[in-house]
Design a protein around this motif. Sequence first.
Motif, short mmCIF file in Angstrom:
data_model
loop_
_atom_site.label_atom_id
_atom_site.label_comp_id
_atom_site.label_asym_id
_atom_site.label_seq_id
_atom_site.Cartn_x
_atom_site.Cartn_y
_atom_site.Cartn_z
N THR A 1 0.82 -1.20 0.00
CA THR A 1 0.00 0.00 0.00
C THR A 1 0.86 1.26 0.00
O THR A 1 0.35 2.35 0.11
N HIS A 2 2.15 1.10 -0.17
CA HIS A 2 3.06 2.24 -0.35
C HIS A 2 2.90 3.27 0.76
O HIS A 2 2.79 4.45 0.52
N GLY A 3 2.89 2.81 1.96
CA GLY A 3 2.72 3.72 3.07
C GLY A 3 1.54 3.28 3.89
O GLY A 3 1.15 2.12 3.86
N VAL A 4 0.98 4.21 4.63
CA VAL A 4 -0.10 3.80 5.52
C VAL A 4 -1.46 4.11 4.92
O VAL A 4 -2.26 4.81 5.50
N LEU A 5 -1.70 3.56 3.77
CA LEU A 5 -3.03 3.67 3.18
C LEU A 5 -3.79 2.43 3.57
O LEU A 5 -3.24 1.34 3.63
N HIS B 1 -9.22 4.41 2.81
CA HIS B 1 -9.35 5.18 4.05
C HIS B 1 -8.05 5.92 4.26
O HIS B 1 -7.00 5.31 4.36
N LEU B 2 -8.16 7.23 4.34
CA LEU B 2 -6.95 8.04 4.42
C LEU B 2 -6.78 8.60 5.83
O LEU B 2 -7.62 8.43 6.69
N GLY B 3 -5.70 9.29 5.98
CA GLY B 3 -5.53 10.10 7.18
C GLY B 3 -4.56 9.55 8.20
O GLY B 3 -4.35 10.16 9.23
N TYR B 4 -3.95 8.40 7.92
CA TYR B 4 -3.03 7.84 8.90
C TYR B 4 -1.74 8.66 8.99
O TYR B 4 -0.97 8.52 9.92
N LEU B 5 -1.49 9.45 7.97
CA LEU B 5 -0.25 10.23 7.97
C LEU B 5 -0.55 11.72 7.98
O LEU B 5 0.27 12.54 7.61
N HIS B 6 -1.75 12.07 8.39
CA HIS B 6 -2.13 13.47 8.34
C HIS B 6 -1.38 14.25 9.40
O HIS B 6 -1.35 13.85 10.56
N ARG B 7 -0.74 15.35 8.99
CA ARG B 7 0.00 16.11 9.99
C ARG B 7 -0.28 17.60 9.87
O ARG B 7 0.54 18.43 10.21
N CYS B 8 -1.46 17.95 9.39
CA CYS B 8 -1.94 19.32 9.42
C CYS B 8 -0.97 20.28 8.74
O CYS B 8 -0.68 21.35 9.27
N PHE B 9 -0.47 19.89 7.61
CA PHE B 9 0.49 20.75 6.93
C PHE B 9 -0.09 22.13 6.65
O PHE B 9 0.53 23.15 6.92
N ASP C 1 8.53 20.42 1.77
CA ASP C 1 9.39 19.30 1.44
C ASP C 1 8.81 17.97 1.90
O ASP C 1 8.98 16.95 1.25
N ARG C 2 8.16 18.02 3.03
CA ARG C 2 7.72 16.77 3.64
C ARG C 2 6.38 16.29 3.11
O ARG C 2 5.86 15.29 3.60
N MET C 3 5.83 17.00 2.15
CA MET C 3 4.59 16.50 1.56
C MET C 3 4.87 15.26 0.72
O MET C 3 4.53 14.16 1.09
N ASP C 4 5.48 15.49 -0.42
CA ASP C 4 5.83 14.37 -1.28
C ASP C 4 7.31 14.13 -1.07
O ASP C 4 8.15 14.68 -1.76
N VAL D 1 2.08 8.77 -2.96
CA VAL D 1 2.98 8.96 -1.83
C VAL D 1 2.09 9.44 -0.70
O VAL D 1 1.42 10.46 -0.82
N LEU D 2 2.05 8.67 0.36
CA LEU D 2 1.07 8.98 1.39
C LEU D 2 1.34 10.31 2.07
O LEU D 2 0.43 10.95 2.57
N GLY D 3 2.58 10.73 2.06
CA GLY D 3 2.88 12.04 2.62
C GLY D 3 2.13 13.13 1.91
O GLY D 3 1.78 14.16 2.50
N GLU D 4 1.88 12.90 0.64
CA GLU D 4 1.18 13.91 -0.14
C GLU D 4 -0.32 13.70 -0.07
O GLU D 4 -1.09 14.65 -0.05
N VAL D 5 -0.75 12.44 -0.03
CA VAL D 5 -2.18 12.18 0.03
C VAL D 5 -2.75 12.74 1.32
O VAL D 5 -3.79 13.39 1.33
N ASP D 6 -2.07 12.48 2.42
CA ASP D 6 -2.61 12.90 3.71
C ASP D 6 -2.16 14.30 4.13
O ASP D 6 -2.84 14.96 4.88
#
Lengths: 386, 176, 219, 347
Positions: free
Chosen positions: A33-37, A54-62, A80-83, A380-385
């Motif tokens: 799942t290429h991350g926490v998806l 189901h999203l949101g496991y990597l959400h960090r309120c960017f 930088d930390r998005m994607d 890339v989950l960093g970008e999705v969430d």
Amino acid sequence: MTETHLHAIKTSTGRTLRTEEMVVNMGPQHPSTHGVLRLEVVLDGEIVVDVIPHLGYLHRCFEKHCEHMTSYQQVIPYVDRMDYVAAMTNEHAFVVAAEKLLKIEVPERVHYIRIIMAELQRIASHLIAIGTFGIDMGAFTPFLYYFRDREKILELFEMTCGARLLYNYIWIGGLSHDIPPQFVERTKEFCTDFKKTLKEVNDLLNYNEIFIKRTANVGILPKDLAINYACSGPMLRGSGVDFDLRRDDPYTLYNKFEWDVIVGKGEMGTVGDVWDRNIVRQREMWESLRIIEQAIATLPEGDVQKAVPKRIRPVPGDAYGRVEGPRGELGFYIVAEDSVTPYRIKARAPAFVNLSVINEISKGAMLADLVAIMGSIDIVLGEVDR
Amino acid sequence: MNMYEIIFYFFAFITVASASVVVFSRNIIYAAFSLLFTFFGVAGIYVLLNADFLAITQLLIYVGGILVLLLFGVMLTTNTVNIDIKSGSMNVLAAASVVAALAGLLGGVFWTSDWFVSKQMGELPAQTTSKEIGTALITTHVLPFEIASVILLVAIVGAAMMARREGIKSQIPSSK
Amino acid sequence: MTALTIYFNDIYRAISSALIGMRITIRQMVSPTVTLQYPHEKKQMPDRVRNRLYMNYDDCIGCELCAKACPVDCIEIEVMKAPPTETLGETSTGQKKRIYVTKFDIDIAKCCYCGLCVFPCPTECLKMTDVYEFSEYDRNNLIYNFGTMSAVEVETAKLKVKQYDEEQTAKKAAAAAQAAAAKAAAAAQPAPVPEIPAAPVTPAQSEQPKGPDTPPTQQ
Amino acid sequence: MENILAFLNEPAVTMVLLALIPLVFILVYALVTIYFEMKVAAHIQNRLAYMETGWHGVIQPIADMLKLLQKEDIIPTDADKFLFILAPYLVFIGTYASFAVMPFSSGFIGSNIDLGIFYLVAASSLVVVGLLMAGWASNNKWSMFGALRSAAQIVSYEIPGVLAILGVVMVFGTMNMQTMTQMQDGGIQNWLIIGGNFPLGQKLALFPFMFILFIIYLLSSMAEVNRTPFDLPEAESELVQGYNTEYSGMKFAIFYLAEYANLFLVSAIVVVMFFGGWTSPFGSFMSGTVWSAFWFVLKGMSFVFLNIWLRWTLPRLRVDQLMYVSWKVLTPFALFCIIAIGFIMVI
């Protein structure tokens, strides 16, 4: 999805067989799942009936974070930390938006270096995309061949700005550093070496018959659907839509260079299948190499920090800047008030938008195809969430 | 008691014990899995009877084929895990009469058979039976053999026909 | 193409592409490896590499620009304006120090290695070095106290500032100049609360590294 | 001393000792092969793999084994405890039992029965039940998926595999593995892959069919041991780890051991059928009991290497494609070969 779904299948003899669907939970801890998806998959045997991400496991309120900065400059490390596999592109997109807001003209050299960096980053990102896609297909070796060459790109970045992954290199109005003296030579060297790997992996993976059989005619994303879902990047071009922001909305000096937009043609199956999406990425790397070689050859002189503003305090207003990232249209919408802090920042993350189409294209596919489709979307989950 | 006898009783015990689990277990999965040991025990007894071909065929067909099929069936059916299968007594009278008849038949066969009893188990020279079986199958018993194969073929075709799905959308179009 | 030619073509392509792949992998197998045996071999780091932060306390003038630039607030500085009578020495660039820096902590666990703190530093006392092996078993050991003032020194400094403030107030009261008095009160504002916990220097903390001996390249 | 000798000469004791030889072999072989596979995989990928423990990490497999031995043995709460524990041993027993008829050398074969290769096919069916048991007992959907896939795969690949064996048995006229090997004695030109120890005309006629049968058996054996490109049952990108997702520690090690033992087993069958078993490729040169064991292991290991090489080269098939290959490609070709061989052997 708690009640059981009874599914009727008509057999050739005209009788109906009743089978029951099964709900499996793919992720957030799952190898592909290429991350926490987390995907909630409704299966009928091996056939996918429904997929609910189901999203949101990597959400960090960017986006919220950005409203509490003490300057616009501080947003860049967060961007930088998005994607995180294509940080340079994120910075580029944010800076394009911010410069539009601040109405800053940057020197030509800065544009050139930004283009070189963005294209190197595109290659680095596509290397991961194709490599991990190979892993999803069970081919582990191409992944490491690609990582070997990605390492060379990262070394170039490290040499230039000191970091390997999260660069903070492209600044509003310029760059943090000029390129080091040996950069040009090393980049040329990389371009020559890398072509060999590209050919090799093309043979090893992309034209392997098993790989073709696994990917051709799977997860077909038709043209209309791709446009309706606002897909972008290789997803869109894989479906045969000839659209690339670098050409159609030139944001830096991309129109100065000669290169082609790669479009999926459905060579191995139907236009818009997984194979097309993958081969678009593969061929885009060749085009990126072309751009880099041209930019390196005609790199102008200049001071990269000339246009960097000392203090960033924009006039109230808003601006939307977008670039063609490795995953598609990456845009930032900035609303400024009379302050050193942005009032609101909204990111248009291509991975998030592209992911939304998964339910549509994976219905009727097999479980193994779902993995292929996931890999071809290149999220890339960093970008999705964010 | 020599070693062959020990081995015989070992296999006999496995067969009987696991067969009783098959009959009395309330868990259908346990019943299915203990069939494995029943088949295994029977195969062992076949070996002791110098019927090596039969023993291996028993393993191959019953364990590798039928048992796997059975397990597939059980596992793919829903809610087998939670539901206890009923193994209480019902229709006692009818069942008892059938069982009595069956037992009588078996007993009759047992008593009337002219058993060949060797003095000691394992005395006969070990030799393969596959050649005799093969010859018999294509000479004396060729008709039943062929009939069986035709029936099996029909069964295969019928199964393929029934299992063919129509109506579910597949993403794989037939080649142009 | 008929179905039969497709069938045989598929078989042919499956075998030939597998053989091509096998040729590539066997060639790679005999070619030299590219990995480093990490703890034994180490990569040559480029000059600009951004790793552990190092701070040269002697050069710090207490301007707090780095703390403001940090996007993750990992730098914690406490400063106190020194009385003009005190001489605090000069930095290596020749700038005169006017402020006591009673505390200069960097929580390296929070640091995101963006390097934004390095650029605004007027005396170039804050640097990112090429040290990247600094893991610790205790999270508290990752808070680097770069300030060299001991608890006693801090107290003395505080006393001096207080004295000076009192003197100033007395002077102003004597002059009875209202505006000047207001100004003095404002100047006294940054003075910290009297009861500052004298940071207990545990052995672990005193032993902890303060960055490498060799400062990195000048930016 | 005499007591000990007498004890050793007791038939039951001899039997047990003979039965232990393959077990010792499997254990040693598994350690070597784990190291071998890691090194081959690493070098294919331009890496070095184990380097820390011992010279080039040679004792790493032992370290790994010790680690697995002392690991906590986790049994999921909702698992069927009894079957969960039984399954790995059943899988291993199936594999181990197969070694009984393996002619390791001209002087050693566990049981020289006439139905050798037929027995091998039957014994491997135990493995299927073990895998199904593991998948079901884990009470995990992915495990279940893996188990069902693996059972379906093994059962359907047994067909082309057995058909290929049948073709070979037709040529040799025996199912005894030792006899099969002896019939190929006398150097590389007598191996069945070249056409066997037959007159030239028959040899030339046999050669292409034998080659096709070899490929068919190789592919179906790869499917039977669940190796890439047929490693769907444990396809980590789809099914996490397949049937052994929930296993850890010693039980996982036993699955692992069975898998590697199976790998050698099928390689050895290929060697016995097509590559002359323990016979020396140079005729009588370098032959004898010990040399023949050496050749057998060497040949077997080269096919293990081929398996590893393919594993790190090819992507994985999909379930329907797997079935397609088995039923629509391998089986018809095998049937065709059998008919052709029948004609050749009669004429």
